[in-house]
Design a protein around this motif. Structure first.
Motif, PDB file in Angstrom:
ATOM      1  N   LYS A  67      55.271  46.310  46.774  1.00  0.00           N
ATOM      2  CA  LYS A  67      55.890  44.979  46.636  1.00  0.00           C
ATOM      3  C   LYS A  67      56.456  45.028  45.666  1.00  0.00           C
ATOM      4  O   LYS A  67      55.612  44.296  44.517  1.00  0.00           O
ATOM      5  CB  LYS A  67      55.793  44.165  47.341  1.00  0.00           C
ATOM      6  CG  LYS A  67      55.009  44.453  49.087  1.00  0.00           C
ATOM      7  CD  LYS A  67      56.453  44.433  50.123  1.00  0.00           C
ATOM      8  CE  LYS A  67      56.594  44.694  51.705  1.00  0.00           C
ATOM      9  NZ  LYS A  67      56.736  45.865  51.926  1.00  0.00           N
ATOM     10  N   LEU A  68      57.991  44.291  45.244  1.00  0.00           N
ATOM     11  CA  LEU A  68      58.024  43.783  44.082  1.00  0.00           C
ATOM     12  C   LEU A  68      57.872  42.387  43.571  1.00  0.00           C
ATOM     13  O   LEU A  68      57.832  41.844  44.899  1.00  0.00           O
ATOM     14  CB  LEU A  68      59.821  43.676  43.764  1.00  0.00           C
ATOM     15  CG  LEU A  68      59.951  42.959  42.633  1.00  0.00           C
ATOM     16  CD1 LEU A  68      60.087  44.878  41.390  1.00  0.00           C
ATOM     17  CD2 LEU A  68      62.166  43.803  42.759  1.00  0.00           C
ATOM     18  N   ALA A  88      53.484  45.515  43.360  1.00  0.00           N
ATOM     19  CA  ALA A  88      52.085  45.836  43.431  1.00  0.00           C
ATOM     20  C   ALA A  88      51.500  46.436  45.157  1.00  0.00           C
ATOM     21  O   ALA A  88      52.829  45.708  46.333  1.00  0.00           O
ATOM     22  CB  ALA A  88      51.225  44.107  43.325  1.00  0.00           C
ATOM     23  N   LEU A  89      50.737  47.088  45.606  1.00  0.00           N
ATOM     24  CA  LEU A  89      50.241  47.149  47.156  1.00  0.00           C
ATOM     25  C   LEU A  89      49.097  46.461  47.071  1.00  0.00           C
ATOM     26  O   LEU A  89      47.575  46.504  46.269  1.00  0.00           O
ATOM     27  CB  LEU A  89      50.133  48.168  46.939  1.00  0.00           C
ATOM     28  CG  LEU A  89      49.845  48.878  48.666  1.00  0.00           C
ATOM     29  CD1 LEU A  89      50.936  48.853  49.516  1.00  0.00           C
ATOM     30  CD2 LEU A  89      50.259  50.456  48.487  1.00  0.00           C
ATOM     31  N   GLU A  90      48.797  46.056  47.820  1.00  0.00           N
ATOM     32  CA  GLU A  90      47.063  45.341  48.180  1.00  0.00           C
ATOM     33  C   GLU A  90      46.648  45.713  49.188  1.00  0.00           C
ATOM     34  O   GLU A  90      47.145  46.527  49.902  1.00  0.00           O
ATOM     35  CB  GLU A  90      47.490  43.394  48.669  1.00  0.00           C
ATOM     36  CG  GLU A  90      48.236  42.932  47.855  1.00  0.00           C
ATOM     37  CD  GLU A  90      47.440  42.025  47.099  1.00  0.00           C
ATOM     38  OE1 GLU A  90      46.766  42.392  46.778  1.00  0.00           O
ATOM     39  OE2 GLU A  90      48.590  41.819  45.472  1.00  0.00           O
ATOM     40  N   ARG A  92      43.711  46.125  44.462  1.00  0.00           N
ATOM     41  CA  ARG A  92      44.828  46.651  44.530  1.00  0.00           C
ATOM     42  C   ARG A  92      45.244  47.135  43.594  1.00  0.00           C
ATOM     43  O   ARG A  92      44.674  47.671  42.409  1.00  0.00           O
ATOM     44  CB  ARG A  92      45.671  44.971  43.851  1.00  0.00           C
ATOM     45  CG  ARG A  92      46.775  44.004  43.565  1.00  0.00           C
ATOM     46  CD  ARG A  92      46.782  42.798  42.909  1.00  0.00           C
ATOM     47  NE  ARG A  92      48.331  42.526  43.543  1.00  0.00           N
ATOM     48  CZ  ARG A  92      49.242  42.214  41.633  1.00  0.00           C
ATOM     49  NH1 ARG A  92      48.420  41.756  40.675  1.00  0.00           N
ATOM     50  NH2 ARG A  92      50.114  41.582  41.461  1.00  0.00           N
ATOM     51  N   ILE A  93      46.196  47.706  43.174  1.00  0.00           N
ATOM     52  CA  ILE A  93      46.735  48.996  43.137  1.00  0.00           C
ATOM     53  C   ILE A  93      48.801  48.423  42.182  1.00  0.00           C
ATOM     54  O   ILE A  93      49.488  48.204  42.842  1.00  0.00           O
ATOM     55  CB  ILE A  93      47.434  50.314  43.589  1.00  0.00           C
ATOM     56  CG1 ILE A  93      45.916  50.590  43.925  1.00  0.00           C
ATOM     57  CG2 ILE A  93      48.039  51.503  42.644  1.00  0.00           C
ATOM     58  CD1 ILE A  93      45.514  52.369  44.561  1.00  0.00           C
ATOM     59  N   PHE A 130      41.373  44.278  34.664  1.00  0.00           N
ATOM     60  CA  PHE A 130      41.123  43.480  36.033  1.00  0.00           C
ATOM     61  C   PHE A 130      40.230  44.233  36.679  1.00  0.00           C
ATOM     62  O   PHE A 130      40.134  45.473  37.371  1.00  0.00           O
ATOM     63  CB  PHE A 130      42.681  43.748  36.481  1.00  0.00           C
ATOM     64  CG  PHE A 130      43.822  42.210  35.390  1.00  0.00           C
ATOM     65  CD1 PHE A 130      43.468  40.905  36.143  1.00  0.00           C
ATOM     66  CD2 PHE A 130      44.879  43.382  35.222  1.00  0.00           C
ATOM     67  CE1 PHE A 130      44.482  40.455  35.316  1.00  0.00           C
ATOM     68  CE2 PHE A 130      45.849  42.044  34.448  1.00  0.00           C
ATOM     69  CZ  PHE A 130      45.187  40.731  34.693  1.00  0.00           C
ATOM     70  N   GLU A 131      39.078  43.610  37.060  1.00  0.00           N
ATOM     71  CA  GLU A 131      38.064  44.149  38.166  1.00  0.00           C
ATOM     72  C   GLU A 131      38.970  44.729  39.337  1.00  0.00           C
ATOM     73  O   GLU A 131      39.154  43.255  40.390  1.00  0.00           O
ATOM     74  CB  GLU A 131      36.881  42.838  38.301  1.00  0.00           C
ATOM     75  CG  GLU A 131      36.239  43.342  37.380  1.00  0.00           C
ATOM     76  CD  GLU A 131      35.659  44.406  35.926  1.00  0.00           C
ATOM     77  OE1 GLU A 131      35.254  45.480  37.021  1.00  0.00           O
ATOM     78  OE2 GLU A 131      35.448  45.277  35.487  1.00  0.00           O
ATOM     79  N   GLY A 132      38.481  45.493  40.074  1.00  0.00           N
ATOM     80  CA  GLY A 132      38.957  45.750  41.361  1.00  0.00           C
ATOM     81  C   GLY A 132      40.536  45.790  41.729  1.00  0.00           C
ATOM     82  O   GLY A 132      40.767  46.010  42.843  1.00  0.00           O
ATOM     83  N   GLN A 133      40.708  46.563  40.617  1.00  0.00           N
ATOM     84  CA  GLN A 133      42.785  47.160  39.894  1.00  0.00           C
ATOM     85  C   GLN A 133      42.022  48.357  39.301  1.00  0.00           C
ATOM     86  O   GLN A 133      41.714  48.601  38.839  1.00  0.00           O
ATOM     87  CB  GLN A 133      43.538  45.770  39.538  1.00  0.00           C
ATOM     88  CG  GLN A 133      43.183  44.554  40.995  1.00  0.00           C
ATOM     89  CD  GLN A 133      44.732  43.204  39.962  1.00  0.00           C
ATOM     90  OE1 GLN A 133      45.191  43.302  39.413  1.00  0.00           O
ATOM     91  NE2 GLN A 133      44.015  42.079  40.624  1.00  0.00           N
TER      92      GLN A 133
END
Length: 180
Positions: free
Chosen positions: A157-158, A173-175, A135-136, A96-99
């Motif tokens: 966040k779940l 995930a964390l945006e 995103r991570i 996934f690009e950017g993640q």
């Protein structure tokens, strides 16, 4: 001795650097520890299995900052685990690009001292501020309450629960607030 050029990232108590052969024995001991392995892949690894994984992955130079790094306790210069952000792989292949995905693996004898939280904060900052990730993500065995607390402290966040047999996972995930 660690030189300043070997350090990838540094926090108040931790140094993150490329793995070296000097880390092999502690790495293998972690992989053989049933308490350490219970939430990250099940049974302990034999010395041969751990050495093979170390040589195939940990010891290879990373082409960028997306890797799992040797985690060193500053005062003692002691290897205590491996932490980092690495490419977030798609189920069918590719990334996934950017993640990125976050991994925080601290040896059993050093758990409960805030090292995972400290490392997590540093890698989230690196990912968002320097690498400009959007995103991570991370996945945690549903039985691992301590890791869930760490990830929630970091603001994750779940987003899903994956039910399986014998293991189930929470997906977090964390945006990046700067890319919304």
């Amino acid at each position: 001795m660690i030189s300043d050029t070997d350090i990838i990232l540094e926090t108040e108590r931790l140094i993150f650097r490329q793995h070296t052969m000097a880390d092999l024995n502690v790495y293998c001991a972690m992989e053989a520890d049933p308490v350490f392995r219970r939430y990250i892949g099940g049974s302990p690894r034999t010395r041969d299995e751990a050495e093979r994984r170390f040589m195939e992955g940990a010891i290879k130079p990373a082409p960028n900052l997306l890797s799992m790094w040797a985690t060193i306790l500053k005062p003692a210069r002691q290897y205590i685990g491996r932490c980092g952000i690495y490419p977030h792989f798609k189920p069918g292949g590719g990334v996934f690009e950017g993640q990125a995905a976050l991994g925080l693996y601290i040896a059993t004898e050093y758990s409960g001292r805030g090292f995972a939280t400290e490392a997590g904060r540093a890698f989230v900052k690196l990912g968002f501020d320097e690498l400009k990730l959007s995103r991570i993500v991370t996945a945690i065995d549903t039985r691992n309450d301590a890791s869930v607390r760490v990830i929630e402290k970091l603001g994750f966040k779940l987003v899903a629960t994956e039910t399986g047999d014998p293991r189930s996972f929470y997906h977090f995930a964390l945006e990046n607030p700067g890319t919304r």
